[in-house]
Write a protein that holds these residues in place. Sequence first.
Motif, PDB file in Angstrom:
ATOM      1  N   VAL A   1     -35.218  44.244  58.672  1.00 52.46           N
ATOM      2  CA  VAL A   1     -34.434  45.484  58.667  1.00 52.46           C
ATOM      3  C   VAL A   1     -35.307  46.643  59.154  1.00 52.46           C
ATOM      4  O   VAL A   1     -34.891  47.454  59.985  1.00 52.46           O
ATOM      5  N   ALA A   2     -36.539  46.704  58.648  1.00 53.43           N
ATOM      6  CA  ALA A   2     -37.459  47.764  59.062  1.00 53.43           C
ATOM      7  C   ALA A   2     -37.790  47.647  60.548  1.00 53.43           C
ATOM      8  O   ALA A   2     -37.895  48.658  61.254  1.00 53.43           O
TER       9      ALA A   2
ATOM     10  N   GLN B   1     -34.970  48.998  62.564  1.00 52.90           N
ATOM     11  CA  GLN B   1     -34.993  50.458  62.554  1.00 52.90           C
ATOM     12  C   GLN B   1     -36.075  50.986  63.489  1.00 52.90           C
ATOM     13  O   GLN B   1     -35.852  51.943  64.233  1.00 52.90           O
TER      14      GLN B   1
ATOM     15  N   GLN C   1     -35.055  50.791  66.964  1.00 51.72           N
ATOM     16  CA  GLN C   1     -33.844  51.582  67.222  1.00 51.72           C
ATOM     17  C   GLN C   1     -32.710  50.698  67.756  1.00 51.72           C
ATOM     18  O   GLN C   1     -32.066  51.002  68.766  1.00 51.72           O
TER      19      GLN C   1
ATOM     20  N   ASP D   1     -29.778  50.191  66.628  1.00 52.92           N
ATOM     21  CA  ASP D   1     -28.469  50.858  66.667  1.00 52.92           C
ATOM     22  C   ASP D   1     -28.268  51.542  68.018  1.00 52.92           C
ATOM     23  O   ASP D   1     -27.212  51.401  68.651  1.00 52.92           O
TER      24      ASP D   1
ATOM     25  N   GLU E   1     -29.997  40.450  64.766  1.00 49.80           N
ATOM     26  CA  GLU E   1     -30.942  40.578  63.660  1.00 49.80           C
ATOM     27  C   GLU E   1     -31.070  39.265  62.901  1.00 49.80           C
ATOM     28  O   GLU E   1     -32.158  38.927  62.410  1.00 49.80           O
TER      29      GLU E   1
ATOM     30  N   THR F   1     -44.222  51.590  64.324  1.00 49.45           N
ATOM     31  CA  THR F   1     -44.047  52.786  63.489  1.00 49.45           C
ATOM     32  C   THR F   1     -45.161  53.799  63.728  1.00 49.45           C
ATOM     33  O   THR F   1     -45.178  54.863  63.113  1.00 49.45           O
TER      34      THR F   1
ATOM     35  N   LYS G   1     -43.354  54.563  68.406  1.00 45.03           N
ATOM     36  CA  LYS G   1     -42.096  55.309  68.357  1.00 45.03           C
ATOM     37  C   LYS G   1     -41.762  55.911  69.718  1.00 45.03           C
ATOM     38  O   LYS G   1     -40.605  55.926  70.138  1.00 45.03           O
TER      39      LYS G   1
END
Length: 294
Positions: free
Chosen positions: A45-46, A49, A52, A54, A102, A124, A129
């Motif tokens: 999940v991390a 994220q 990105q 989404d 995922e 991260t 990023k």
Amino acid sequence: MATPRFSMLLTRLLLVATLGLATPAVVPAVAQTTDATTPATASIVALGQALQLDALFAVLREEGIAYGQTLEDEMFPGGGGPQWASAVAKIYDAAALQTQFEAALQTELGDDPETLSTILAFFTSDLGKRVVGLEIEARRAFLDTATEEAARVAADNRFGARDPIVPLLRRFIEAGDLIEMNVAGSLSGNLAFMTGMTESGVYGDAMPQDQLMSDVWAQEDQIRDDTSAWLYAYLGLAYAPLAESDLQAYIEFMETPAGQRLNAALFTAFSEVFTGVSRDLGHAAGVAMLGTDI
């Protein structure tokens, strides 16, 4: 009936893409069997994220909708109507595709928390990023045909001027074997598309699988050329704002065992998702060509 040219780049966009790709419905999501509170799933999940996903799958949906219009224009001009548009929208359901993607990443990386930790540490970081953001911005920019064409011209100019970024882009592409992996993904996607068309009944009697494979694999050289040109244009646009030292650091990460493991996992996940998309899209196109309900 001639085989339509269908080249969906399954490029790693994080790095990547592109594309791109049996009833014509949304690709079914793979059930998550690991409890969402376990460290492995939490890490996936991390990772989603950090990468990105989404935003990425929102862009991939826009690409798919646009490609659906291109297919209609080339294969059954004006014959798709609302049913075709609805079928394409369902096939490119971003939330469902992301869920399936995922789940595939969970299968590929969920049993290796140490590698996941290394990957997350990079993506991260400030540089991680930034590169993810630049890659998605470039992919979104490529939704505009004029922008993509300008990027291709700029890529040709960089080669002609022996721009120092060119060997860095080449090293990046080689680190992920991006050309050959994308060619393999595109060929598989094309075969799935043609299989879906055959299953729709548009050819009457089923087309033999060996003929489908022969028709699709005849496109290999053209797909390889297109893939190489697309990658140099896309990556050149994406990484133009980066300092050479930052791009060098990114490449060095992608050459590590963790970077290589991520690259393989992402290609596997994209292939799983978009091979199904391609087959569904081919079936829907065949049905639309027959003029029956999708």
